[in-house]
Write a protein that holds these residues in place. Structure first.
Motif, PDB file in Angstrom:
ATOM      1  N   ILE A 121       0.818  -1.224   0.000  1.00  0.00           N
ATOM      2  CA  ILE A 121       0.000   0.000   0.000  1.00  0.00           C
ATOM      3  C   ILE A 121       0.848   1.269   0.000  1.00  0.00           C
ATOM      4  CG2 ILE A 121      -2.021  -1.074   1.090  1.00  0.00           C
ATOM      5  CD1 ILE A 121      -0.995   0.434   3.705  1.00  0.00           C
ATOM      6  N   GLY A 122       2.155   1.108  -0.108  1.00  0.00           N
ATOM      7  CA  GLY A 122       3.024   2.271  -0.234  1.00  0.00           C
ATOM      8  C   GLY A 122       3.254   3.027   1.059  1.00  0.00           C
ATOM      9  N   LEU A 123       3.092   2.358   2.200  1.00  0.00           N
ATOM     10  CA  LEU A 123       3.399   2.971   3.505  1.00  0.00           C
ATOM     11  C   LEU A 123       4.386   2.060   4.232  1.00  0.00           C
ATOM     12  CD1 LEU A 123      -0.250   3.957   4.645  1.00  0.00           C
ATOM     13  CD2 LEU A 123       1.461   5.459   3.624  1.00  0.00           C
ATOM     14  N   VAL A 172      -9.569   9.918  -6.559  1.00  0.00           N
ATOM     15  CA  VAL A 172      -9.229   9.420  -7.886  1.00  0.00           C
ATOM     16  C   VAL A 172      -7.911   8.642  -7.855  1.00  0.00           C
ATOM     17  CG1 VAL A 172      -8.563  10.115 -10.218  1.00  0.00           C
ATOM     18  CG2 VAL A 172     -10.566  11.156  -9.121  1.00  0.00           C
ATOM     19  N   ARG A 173      -6.930   9.169  -7.106  1.00  0.00           N
ATOM     20  CA  ARG A 173      -5.642   8.478  -7.043  1.00  0.00           C
ATOM     21  C   ARG A 173      -5.789   7.122  -6.353  1.00  0.00           C
ATOM     22  NH1 ARG A 173      -2.045  11.961  -4.300  1.00  0.00           N
ATOM     23  NH2 ARG A 173      -2.131  10.584  -2.499  1.00  0.00           N
ATOM     24  N   LEU A 174      -6.514   7.127  -5.231  1.00  0.00           N
ATOM     25  CA  LEU A 174      -6.628   5.901  -4.447  1.00  0.00           C
ATOM     26  C   LEU A 174      -7.443   4.826  -5.168  1.00  0.00           C
ATOM     27  CD1 LEU A 174      -5.648   4.625  -1.902  1.00  0.00           C
ATOM     28  CD2 LEU A 174      -7.492   5.718  -0.632  1.00  0.00           C
ATOM     29  N   ARG A 175      -8.411   5.245  -5.949  1.00  0.00           N
ATOM     30  CA  ARG A 175      -9.185   4.219  -6.662  1.00  0.00           C
ATOM     31  C   ARG A 175      -8.298   3.492  -7.669  1.00  0.00           C
ATOM     32  NH1 ARG A 175     -12.974   8.299 -10.122  1.00  0.00           N
ATOM     33  NH2 ARG A 175     -11.810   8.234 -12.063  1.00  0.00           N
ATOM     34  N   GLY A 176      -7.393   4.237  -8.301  1.00  0.00           N
ATOM     35  CA  GLY A 176      -6.438   3.605  -9.212  1.00  0.00           C
ATOM     36  C   GLY A 176      -5.525   2.643  -8.471  1.00  0.00           C
ATOM     37  N   GLU A 177      -5.095   3.061  -7.272  1.00  0.00           N
ATOM     38  CA  GLU A 177      -4.204   2.198  -6.484  1.00  0.00           C
ATOM     39  C   GLU A 177      -4.924   0.938  -6.031  1.00  0.00           C
ATOM     40  OE1 GLU A 177      -2.324   4.322  -3.302  1.00  0.00           O
ATOM     41  OE2 GLU A 177      -1.757   5.973  -4.622  1.00  0.00           O
ATOM     42  N   ILE A 178      -6.172   1.085  -5.607  1.00  0.00           N
ATOM     43  CA  ILE A 178      -6.954  -0.085  -5.168  1.00  0.00           C
ATOM     44  C   ILE A 178      -7.067  -1.083  -6.317  1.00  0.00           C
ATOM     45  CG2 ILE A 178      -9.306  -0.843  -4.596  1.00  0.00           C
ATOM     46  CD1 ILE A 178      -9.564   1.579  -2.791  1.00  0.00           C
ATOM     47  N   ARG A 179      -7.364  -0.559  -7.497  1.00  0.00           N
ATOM     48  CA  ARG A 179      -7.519  -1.444  -8.660  1.00  0.00           C
ATOM     49  C   ARG A 179      -6.186  -2.144  -8.977  1.00  0.00           C
ATOM     50  NH1 ARG A 179      -9.881  -5.143 -11.705  1.00  0.00           N
ATOM     51  NH2 ARG A 179     -10.643  -4.395 -13.685  1.00  0.00           N
ATOM     52  N   GLU A 180      -5.105  -1.406  -8.862  1.00  0.00           N
ATOM     53  CA  GLU A 180      -3.778  -1.963  -9.158  1.00  0.00           C
ATOM     54  C   GLU A 180      -3.446  -3.098  -8.175  1.00  0.00           C
ATOM     55  OE1 GLU A 180      -0.645  -2.979 -10.930  1.00  0.00           O
ATOM     56  OE2 GLU A 180      -2.038  -1.512 -11.799  1.00  0.00           O
ATOM     57  N   ARG A 183      -5.533  -6.141  -8.844  1.00  0.00           N
ATOM     58  CA  ARG A 183      -5.025  -6.903  -9.993  1.00  0.00           C
ATOM     59  C   ARG A 183      -3.809  -7.728  -9.617  1.00  0.00           C
ATOM     60  NH1 ARG A 183      -6.007  -2.583 -13.952  1.00  0.00           N
ATOM     61  NH2 ARG A 183      -7.817  -3.228 -15.140  1.00  0.00           N
ATOM     62  N   GLN A 184      -2.891  -7.084  -8.874  1.00  0.00           N
ATOM     63  CA  GLN A 184      -1.675  -7.787  -8.460  1.00  0.00           C
ATOM     64  C   GLN A 184      -2.002  -9.046  -7.675  1.00  0.00           C
ATOM     65  OE1 GLN A 184       1.382  -5.734  -6.214  1.00  0.00           O
ATOM     66  NE2 GLN A 184       1.155  -3.955  -7.519  1.00  0.00           N
ATOM     67  N   LEU A 185      -2.964  -8.922  -6.752  1.00  0.00           N
ATOM     68  CA  LEU A 185      -3.302 -10.056  -5.893  1.00  0.00           C
ATOM     69  C   LEU A 185      -4.299 -10.998  -6.558  1.00  0.00           C
ATOM     70  CD1 LEU A 185      -3.741  -8.191  -2.476  1.00  0.00           C
ATOM     71  CD2 LEU A 185      -1.700  -9.364  -3.335  1.00  0.00           C
ATOM     72  N   GLY A 186      -4.959 -10.518  -7.600  1.00  0.00           N
ATOM     73  CA  GLY A 186      -5.979 -11.319  -8.266  1.00  0.00           C
ATOM     74  C   GLY A 186      -7.157 -11.634  -7.357  1.00  0.00           C
ATOM     75  N   ILE A 187      -7.447 -10.718  -6.444  1.00  0.00           N
ATOM     76  CA  ILE A 187      -8.481 -11.017  -5.455  1.00  0.00           C
ATOM     77  C   ILE A 187      -9.873 -10.599  -5.950  1.00  0.00           C
ATOM     78  CG2 ILE A 187      -8.125  -8.844  -4.157  1.00  0.00           C
ATOM     79  CD1 ILE A 187      -8.782 -10.566  -1.638  1.00  0.00           C
TER      80      ILE A 187
END
Ligand code: ADP
Ligand code: MG
Length: 354
Positions: A121-123, A172-180, A183-187
């Motif tokens: 999550i970048g923290l 807007v930024r966080l929605r892109g991150e959530i989607r990313e 996708r990475q986790l395939g959840i």
């Protein structure tokens, strides 16, 4: 059967019939949004999947197994809520590790997984692990809530308006991150929102809900371009509705307000039938344009400068048209009252429910 198979859910609170025959098969790894106005039953559906409410009828199967009899902690489902639901007295690392402790994950493994989640999550742990929620921005807190939901490696992720308390840019930024991350986790993910732009921009499929009913399930492209009901048409995006009468269903020729339009595709109605049609503002052009065979003299009424586009309300052929035209710094928009020409193509006309 689908990976997560929600079928024929019904739920009432007293006389309030909140969820009506709601079915939704979801494939593994899919990102599906429930989109609808406040009070239409989105949260109730999510809470039934999570196990916080039990359906009056219907089944929720994960990999074929009925989840309805299971308690929330037995379902392998992670959930993020709208309001920051972090434990205020626990650090970021302790918040993320919370579900792992409950699940009895040993402390070395837990530590590793918390660090991994915080990276995701970048923290990063070193910088943020020991902070408390009050030391974080709203967006950071929601990232931590996401990490906390994902740490136990749930099979399904449920997100209930996780962005709605944040301001526009962060949202807007966080929605892109959530989607990313998804996708990475395939959840497999169900995302609830009342914001149509949000739903269209991040989903594989969108369910438009209206008073407890799934009015339409489709890809964002289908929902936007082929709305199944007048409710979907009016809730998603902006359009100008018209009534049309079918002249020739085979060629898709209709008449509306004295205009004859060829929609370029056959219609599933009989000659003489009335059909609801609509135009999106981006389908109508200011001036003539190639490929837009209908050209009408018009009068500009209101002109709304929105930045990248200018939305003009124009009157033509006795009807009102909304149109969007791209901003160009060297050509100012028309003035209200100014005579203009507008053009569009019959192929861009939406037939609601067809
Ligand atoms: P949404 O999330 O789409 O805004 P909800 O699922 O929260 O909608 O609510 C749908 C309807 O069910 C609303 O009328 C709400 O008042 C009602 N409702 C939700 N939860 C309860 C409850 N626990 N008890 C009584 N009524 C409820
Ligand atoms: Mg809700």
């Amino acid at each position: 059967m689908a990976y997560l198979d929600i079928s024929h859910l019904e739920k009432s609170f007293g006389v309030n019939h909140v969820v009506k025959d709601f079915s939704l098969p979801i494939e593994k790894g899919e990102f599906v949004s429930l989109l609808g106005p406040s009070g239409c039953g989105k949260t109730t559906v999510l809470r039934m999947v999570a196990g916080f409410e039990s359906p009056d009828r219907g089944a929720i199967r994960l990999e074929g197994k009925d989840m309805v009899p299971l308690r929330p902690n037995q379902r392998n489902v992670g959930m993020v809520f709208q309001a920051y639901a972090l434990f205020p007295n626990l650090t970021v690392a302790q918040n993320v590790g919370f579900g792992l402790r409950i699940a009895g994950v040993d402390s070395a493994e837990s530590k590793a997984r918390v660090a991994q989640m915080l990276d995701l999550i970048g923290l990063p742990m070193a910088e943020y692990g020991d902070r408390y929620p009050f030391q974080l921005s709203g967006g950071q807190q929601q990232r931590v809530a996401l990490a906390r939901a994902l740490a136990p490696r749930p099979r399904v992720l449920l997100l209930d308006e996780p962005l709605s308390a944040l301001d526009a840019k962060v949202r807007v930024r966080l929605r892109g991150e959530i989607r990313e991350i998804q996708r990475q986790l395939g959840i497999t993910t169900i995302f609830v929102t009342h914001d149509q732009e949000e739903a269209l921009s991040i989903s594989d499929r969108v369910v438009v809900m209206n008073a407890g009913i799934a009015d339409q399930v489709g890809t964002p492209f289908e929902i936007y371009n082929r709305p199944a009901t007048p409710f979907v048409a009016s809730f998603v995006g902006t359009l100008t509705p018209f009534e049309a009468r079918v002249l020739d269903p085979a060629t898709g020729t209709v008449t509306s307000g004295g205009l004859t339009l060829n929609l370029g595709r056959p219609l599933p109605s009989q000659a003489g039938a009335t059909v609801p049609i609509a135009l999106r503002p981006e389908a109508v052009q200011l001036g003539r344009a190639s490929g837009r065979e209908i050209v009408l003299p018009a009068t500009a009424h209101s002109v709304e400068f929105m930045g990248s586009v200018i939305r003009v309300r124009a009157e033509a052929a006795g009807q009102t048209f909304l149109l969007d035209t791209f901003n160009r710094p060297d050509s100012p928009p028309p003035q209200p009252g100014e005579p203009v020409e507008i053009s569009f193509s019959g192929r861009d006309v939406i037939v609601i429910g067809a």
